[in-house]
Design a protein around this motif. Structure first.
Motif, mmCIF file in Angstrom:
data_model
loop_
_atom_site.group_PDB
_atom_site.id
_atom_site.type_symbol
_atom_site.label_atom_id
_atom_site.label_comp_id
_atom_site.label_asym_id
_atom_site.label_seq_id
_atom_site.Cartn_x
_atom_site.Cartn_y
_atom_site.Cartn_z
ATOM 1 N N GLU A 220 73.158 -57.041 -120.855
ATOM 2 C CA GLU A 220 72.651 -58.089 -119.805
ATOM 3 C C GLU A 220 72.069 -59.363 -120.259
ATOM 4 O OE1 GLU A 220 71.420 -55.277 -121.039
ATOM 5 O OE2 GLU A 220 69.134 -54.975 -120.607
ATOM 6 N N TYR A 249 71.522 -51.689 -114.179
ATOM 7 C CA TYR A 249 72.457 -51.723 -112.964
ATOM 8 C C TYR A 249 71.955 -51.201 -111.681
ATOM 9 C CZ TYR A 249 74.528 -46.965 -113.573
ATOM 10 O OH TYR A 249 74.444 -45.316 -113.777
ATOM 11 N N HIS A 255 78.359 -57.055 -109.248
ATOM 12 C CA HIS A 255 77.530 -57.850 -110.274
ATOM 13 C C HIS A 255 77.277 -59.121 -109.944
ATOM 14 C CE1 HIS A 255 78.845 -59.008 -114.743
ATOM 15 N NE2 HIS A 255 78.136 -59.967 -114.036
ATOM 16 N N PHE A 306 74.290 -56.196 -113.248
ATOM 17 C CA PHE A 306 75.375 -55.273 -113.140
ATOM 18 C C PHE A 306 75.302 -54.328 -112.067
ATOM 19 C CE2 PHE A 306 75.314 -56.064 -117.693
ATOM 20 C CZ PHE A 306 76.686 -56.604 -117.780
ATOM 21 N N LEU A 311 80.619 -52.424 -113.383
ATOM 22 C CA LEU A 311 80.491 -51.987 -114.522
ATOM 23 C C LEU A 311 81.904 -51.062 -114.979
ATOM 24 C CD1 LEU A 311 77.015 -50.692 -115.518
ATOM 25 C CD2 LEU A 311 78.247 -52.345 -116.955
#
Ligand SMILES: [Zn+2]
Length: 359
Positions: A220, A249, A255, A306, A311
């Motif tokens: 990240e 996430y 995302h 994310f 992902l």
């Protein structure tokens, strides 16, 4: 008296907050209280459509509820403070997780931790082992790693010496980097100090060299083209090798890239504030403020959020063609109890032979 689990509480909050401007004000007040109760520096941290919590900066997509959901994804402990909402959501609210306690063996240092509040054990980042200070996240990394290598989750203290297995970590936590270096042919790596690894620019001499990689809450922060970083991680693995990955996430949606046009950029500090200056490839100048940094040395700006689907897509497209597994199961023996079903540990494997299918 109402007793709510985290999940049900969250569901209730979401129903109440959706498109309700009065509730938006209530959320602001709630966040203020959480912040002051944690003794955090006072600043304007709910403005410009951003919700600022210590660990997260999220632009809500239209509604505050999605921001809260994603804030909680990163810092699930905040859900426990929601009873302080003014006006309160429901009074009294007792979180059923509050009074449960757990005895667990730390899978990193081997210490037995007796009668620990489940709230603490299931906080992704809080040090909950009294001996080594391990958190849920790092124990979960070791759970996934040992399960993949030995076929069962093992505390590092009982893992057999396996020097033929080569691994590398990216700014791994010292607490498990040391035992990993004892058990495996493993070394830690860093962006800003030796041994260096720039995951967006990996030399060919590092390709197909490792049986495992660990990247825990690093991706990240990688500036620019994060796809490239994932592709390099796959290249570093031997066929059949795997990546243990954690990142904050969210469970749904796409995302989100916070600074999508980074090209020539630098951080500028002035008058006690830090700004991100960027000149895009088209020559447009941009200045971002309200930056959120995670702790640690180096470039720890929180660059993107994310999502689970995002992902999986990025891993599949980056050369992890041997299967992707999300470690969803709790293992209370080793202090792994998730209060949420996202931000979990992911294992992504490279196929045994080039071009072969998973399974
Ligand atoms: Zn420990």
């Amino acid at each position: 008296m109402t007793t709510l689990s985290v999940k049900r509480l969250l569901g209730r909050i979401l129903r109440l907050i959706v498109r309700d401007s009065q509730k938006q004000e209530a959320i602001k007040q709630w966040v203020r209280r959480v912040r002051s109760s944690l003794g955090m520096r006072k600043q304007s941290w709910f403005d410009n459509g951003y919700l600022h919590l210590p660990e997260v900066q999220i632009k809500p997509q239209g509604t505050i509820h999605s921001a809260v959901l994603r804030a909680i994804a990163v810092s699930p402990q905040y859900v426990f403070a929601l009873e302080q909402l003014d006006p309160p959501i429901s009074a009294p609210i007792v979180n059923e997780a509050d009074d449960r306690r757990l005895t667990f063996c730390c899978n990193i240092c081997g210490a037995t931790n007796t009668d620990v509040a489940l709230n603490l054990v299931s906080d992704r980042e809080a040090p909950s082992c009294k001996e080594c200070g391990s958190s849920l996240r790092v124990r979960s990394v070791i759970d996934a790693l040992t399960s993949e290598i030995f076929g069962e989750s093992l505390p590092l203290s009982s893992a057999p010496l396996s020097k033929s297995i080569r691994g590398v970590g990216m700014s791994d936590w010292e607490g498990y980097a040391k035992p990993l270096a004892r058990i495996f042919s493993y070394h830690n790596s860093f962006y800003h100090q030796e041994p260096r690894l720039d995951i967006t620019n990996v030399p060919e001499s590092e390709f197909e060299k490792y049986d495992f990689l660990i990247s825990s809450d690093v991706m990240e922060h990688v500036p620019n083209d994060v796809d490239k970083a994932f592709a390099y991680m796959a290249k570093m693995l031997k066929p059949g090798g795997f990546l243990v990955l954690t990142v904050p996430y969210k469970p749904d949606g796409d995302h989100e890239e916070f600074y999508p046009d980074l090209h020539e950029y630098r951080l500028i500090s002035t008058a006690g504030k830090t700004f991100l200056y960027n000149r895009t490839s088209e020559g447009v100048e941009q200045i971002y403020d309200n930056l959120v940094f995670h702790g640690g040395d180096g470039f720890t700006l929180f660059m993107r959020m994310f999502s689970e689907a995002g992902l999986i897509k990025i891993l599949e497209n980056s050369g992890f063609d041997g299967g992707i597994k999300i470690y969803r199961d709790d293992d209370p023996r080793y202090g792994i109890v998730w209060p949420i079903s996202w931000c979990l540990t992911i294992v992504a494997r490279k196929a045994q032979h080039a071009g072969s299918n998973p399974g």
